[in-house]
Write a protein that holds these residues in place. Structure first.
Motif, PDB file in Angstrom:
ATOM      1  N   ALA A  57      -2.384  -4.287  -1.122  1.00  0.00           N
ATOM      2  CA  ALA A  57      -3.537  -4.707  -1.927  1.00  0.00           C
ATOM      3  C   ALA A  57      -3.754  -3.758  -3.101  1.00  0.00           C
ATOM      4  O   ALA A  57      -3.553  -2.545  -2.991  1.00  0.00           O
ATOM      5  CB  ALA A  57      -4.797  -4.752  -1.065  1.00  0.00           C
ATOM      6  N   LEU A  59      -6.518  -2.914  -4.340  1.00  0.00           N
ATOM      7  CA  LEU A  59      -7.657  -2.056  -4.024  1.00  0.00           C
ATOM      8  C   LEU A  59      -7.980  -2.195  -2.551  1.00  0.00           C
ATOM      9  O   LEU A  59      -8.030  -3.313  -2.021  1.00  0.00           O
ATOM     10  CB  LEU A  59      -8.877  -2.438  -4.864  1.00  0.00           C
ATOM     11  CG  LEU A  59     -10.191  -1.726  -4.499  1.00  0.00           C
ATOM     12  CD1 LEU A  59     -10.090  -0.227  -4.743  1.00  0.00           C
ATOM     13  CD2 LEU A  59     -11.372  -2.315  -5.286  1.00  0.00           C
ATOM     14  N   ILE A  60      -8.204  -1.061  -1.896  1.00  0.00           N
ATOM     15  CA  ILE A  60      -8.629  -1.018  -0.498  1.00  0.00           C
ATOM     16  C   ILE A  60      -9.961  -0.291  -0.428  1.00  0.00           C
ATOM     17  O   ILE A  60     -10.148   0.740  -1.076  1.00  0.00           O
ATOM     18  CB  ILE A  60      -7.577  -0.313   0.378  1.00  0.00           C
ATOM     19  CG1 ILE A  60      -6.300  -1.161   0.429  1.00  0.00           C
ATOM     20  CG2 ILE A  60      -8.116  -0.057   1.789  1.00  0.00           C
ATOM     21  CD1 ILE A  60      -5.147  -0.494   1.152  1.00  0.00           C
ATOM     22  N   ILE A  61     -10.887  -0.837   0.345  1.00  0.00           N
ATOM     23  CA  ILE A  61     -12.194  -0.216   0.562  1.00  0.00           C
ATOM     24  C   ILE A  61     -12.257   0.322   1.988  1.00  0.00           C
ATOM     25  O   ILE A  61     -11.918  -0.384   2.940  1.00  0.00           O
ATOM     26  CB  ILE A  61     -13.341  -1.231   0.365  1.00  0.00           C
ATOM     27  CG1 ILE A  61     -13.444  -1.679  -1.092  1.00  0.00           C
ATOM     28  CG2 ILE A  61     -14.679  -0.637   0.825  1.00  0.00           C
ATOM     29  CD1 ILE A  61     -14.421  -2.825  -1.292  1.00  0.00           C
ATOM     30  N   GLY A  71      -9.147   4.991   5.315  1.00  0.00           N
ATOM     31  CA  GLY A  71      -8.661   4.817   3.954  1.00  0.00           C
ATOM     32  C   GLY A  71      -7.531   5.771   3.618  1.00  0.00           C
ATOM     33  O   GLY A  71      -6.568   5.396   2.927  1.00  0.00           O
ATOM     34  N   ARG A  81      -4.546   2.245  -4.293  1.00  0.00           N
ATOM     35  CA  ARG A  81      -5.885   2.648  -4.742  1.00  0.00           C
ATOM     36  C   ARG A  81      -6.874   2.429  -3.611  1.00  0.00           C
ATOM     37  O   ARG A  81      -6.954   1.322  -3.064  1.00  0.00           O
ATOM     38  CB  ARG A  81      -6.293   1.848  -5.980  1.00  0.00           C
ATOM     39  CG  ARG A  81      -7.646   2.249  -6.568  1.00  0.00           C
ATOM     40  CD  ARG A  81      -7.845   1.614  -7.937  1.00  0.00           C
ATOM     41  NE  ARG A  81      -9.190   1.830  -8.445  1.00  0.00           N
ATOM     42  CZ  ARG A  81     -10.083   0.855  -8.656  1.00  0.00           C
ATOM     43  NH1 ARG A  81      -9.757  -0.392  -8.421  1.00  0.00           N
ATOM     44  NH2 ARG A  81     -11.282   1.140  -9.116  1.00  0.00           N
ATOM     45  N   VAL A  82      -7.594   3.487  -3.261  1.00  0.00           N
ATOM     46  CA  VAL A  82      -8.518   3.426  -2.137  1.00  0.00           C
ATOM     47  C   VAL A  82      -9.865   3.997  -2.563  1.00  0.00           C
ATOM     48  O   VAL A  82      -9.934   5.090  -3.143  1.00  0.00           O
ATOM     49  CB  VAL A  82      -7.985   4.215  -0.918  1.00  0.00           C
ATOM     50  CG1 VAL A  82      -8.943   4.065   0.265  1.00  0.00           C
ATOM     51  CG2 VAL A  82      -6.578   3.762  -0.542  1.00  0.00           C
ATOM     52  N   TRP A 121     -21.003  -4.046  -8.076  1.00  0.00           N
ATOM     53  CA  TRP A 121     -19.718  -3.538  -7.614  1.00  0.00           C
ATOM     54  C   TRP A 121     -18.786  -3.424  -8.812  1.00  0.00           C
ATOM     55  O   TRP A 121     -18.149  -4.399  -9.215  1.00  0.00           O
ATOM     56  CB  TRP A 121     -19.121  -4.465  -6.561  1.00  0.00           C
ATOM     57  CG  TRP A 121     -17.843  -3.926  -5.997  1.00  0.00           C
ATOM     58  CD1 TRP A 121     -16.581  -4.363  -6.244  1.00  0.00           C
ATOM     59  CD2 TRP A 121     -17.715  -2.822  -5.107  1.00  0.00           C
ATOM     60  NE1 TRP A 121     -15.654  -3.605  -5.566  1.00  0.00           N
ATOM     61  CE2 TRP A 121     -16.329  -2.642  -4.859  1.00  0.00           C
ATOM     62  CE3 TRP A 121     -18.627  -1.949  -4.505  1.00  0.00           C
ATOM     63  CZ2 TRP A 121     -15.847  -1.632  -4.029  1.00  0.00           C
ATOM     64  CZ3 TRP A 121     -18.138  -0.959  -3.679  1.00  0.00           C
ATOM     65  CH2 TRP A 121     -16.777  -0.807  -3.441  1.00  0.00           C
ATOM     66  N   GLN A 125     -11.887  -6.120  -7.207  1.00  0.00           N
ATOM     67  CA  GLN A 125     -11.878  -6.863  -5.950  1.00  0.00           C
ATOM     68  C   GLN A 125     -10.889  -6.247  -4.969  1.00  0.00           C
ATOM     69  O   GLN A 125      -9.740  -5.973  -5.296  1.00  0.00           O
ATOM     70  CB  GLN A 125     -11.520  -8.324  -6.202  1.00  0.00           C
ATOM     71  CG  GLN A 125     -12.579  -9.073  -6.993  1.00  0.00           C
ATOM     72  CD  GLN A 125     -12.297 -10.560  -7.048  1.00  0.00           C
ATOM     73  OE1 GLN A 125     -11.149 -10.985  -7.104  1.00  0.00           O
ATOM     74  NE2 GLN A 125     -13.357 -11.353  -7.023  1.00  0.00           N
ATOM     75  N   ALA A 126     -11.360  -6.043  -3.741  1.00  0.00           N
ATOM     76  CA  ALA A 126     -10.542  -5.427  -2.700  1.00  0.00           C
ATOM     77  C   ALA A 126      -9.800  -6.488  -1.902  1.00  0.00           C
ATOM     78  O   ALA A 126     -10.359  -7.531  -1.546  1.00  0.00           O
ATOM     79  CB  ALA A 126     -11.420  -4.599  -1.766  1.00  0.00           C
ATOM     80  N   ILE A 129     -10.303  -4.419   3.476  1.00  0.00           N
ATOM     81  CA  ILE A 129     -11.572  -3.707   3.651  1.00  0.00           C
ATOM     82  C   ILE A 129     -11.696  -3.246   5.097  1.00  0.00           C
ATOM     83  O   ILE A 129     -11.546  -4.042   6.027  1.00  0.00           O
ATOM     84  CB  ILE A 129     -12.774  -4.614   3.296  1.00  0.00           C
ATOM     85  CG1 ILE A 129     -12.690  -5.075   1.835  1.00  0.00           C
ATOM     86  CG2 ILE A 129     -14.094  -3.902   3.567  1.00  0.00           C
ATOM     87  CD1 ILE A 129     -13.731  -6.111   1.457  1.00  0.00           C
ATOM     88  N   ALA A 162      -8.656 -11.845   1.160  1.00  0.00           N
ATOM     89  CA  ALA A 162      -8.721 -10.449   1.604  1.00  0.00           C
ATOM     90  C   ALA A 162      -8.780 -10.390   3.126  1.00  0.00           C
ATOM     91  O   ALA A 162      -9.313 -11.288   3.795  1.00  0.00           O
ATOM     92  CB  ALA A 162      -9.939  -9.755   1.007  1.00  0.00           C
TER      93      ALA A 162
END
Length: 201
Positions: A57, A59-61, A71, A81-82, A121, A125-126, A129, A162
């Motif tokens: 992904a 972006l990871i949250i 994370g 990217r976290v 936010w 977009q993650a 998650i 996601a």
């Protein structure tokens, strides 16, 4: 207050480029670090291919991040990217310490934010998650993970399809939600882990 978990200040990265690196847990009793065996189980599921390649992904949250172990494990395994989120001061100190210790600052960032009330936010977009909020202890208590997802969804923080990984008291799984399909469920001791797929209407 309950006694700290045995070994709670000596967590380690399980796999990847920083395998074996030690992680610092937050001081005090406000956080509950994920047990290493539970973290390993979660990443075995993520790496197994059944749910695609969630660690790819953009972006990871890591929400309610505590030490940031989830994370940072994702980062060690190649995540690009976290964002590690907590509103507790001790947790944020531990997260920043661990980011620095792993030299992960180029790809990982610590953010102070209350996911139960956030309305904006700005991070994109993650696609994956992690959520491990304070566990509810009665069946009729509000479910913090779903409240956080509602806020993230409204703010545009969740990518279509996601994957969301929620840790919870095994007695009280997250309630059903039309936008989130349960695709996997696991148990580890007192913990339950629910894997959801986001399908916006």
């Amino acid at each position: 207050p309950s006694k700290p978990e045995k070994g709670r200040n000596h967590m380690r990265v399980i796999s990847g480029k920083r395998r074996g690196a030690t992680l610092t847990a937050p001081d005090g009793q406000n956080t509950r670090p994920t047990a290493d065996r539970t973290r390993e189980m979660i990443f075995n599921v993520l790496d197994g291919g059944r749910h695609g390649n969630p660690l790819d992904a953009a972006l990871i949250i890591d929400g309610f991040a505590g030490s940031g172990a989830m994370g940072l494990e994702a980062w060690s395994r190649g995540a690009a990217r976290v964002i590690l989120i907590d509103q507790d001061a001790a947790a944020l100190r531990a997260i920043k310490t661990n980011i620095d210790k792993l030299d992960a600052g180029a790809e990982c960032g610590a953010v102070s934010r209350n996911l139960l009330t956030t309305s904006s936010w700005p991070f994109g977009q993650a696609g994956l998650i992690f959520l491990d909020p304070p566990w509810q202890n009665t069946a009729d208590a509000p479910d913090a993970s779903m409240i956080a997802l509602e806020h993230l969804m409204t703010a545009g923080g969740i990518a279509e399809d996601a994957l969301i990984v929620i840790e919870h008291d095994r007695r009280f799984p997250p309630p059903p939600h039309a936008a989130f399909e349960v695709v996997d469920q696991r148990k580890a001791g007192k913990a339950g882990v629910c894997f959801l797929r986001y399908h916006p209407s």
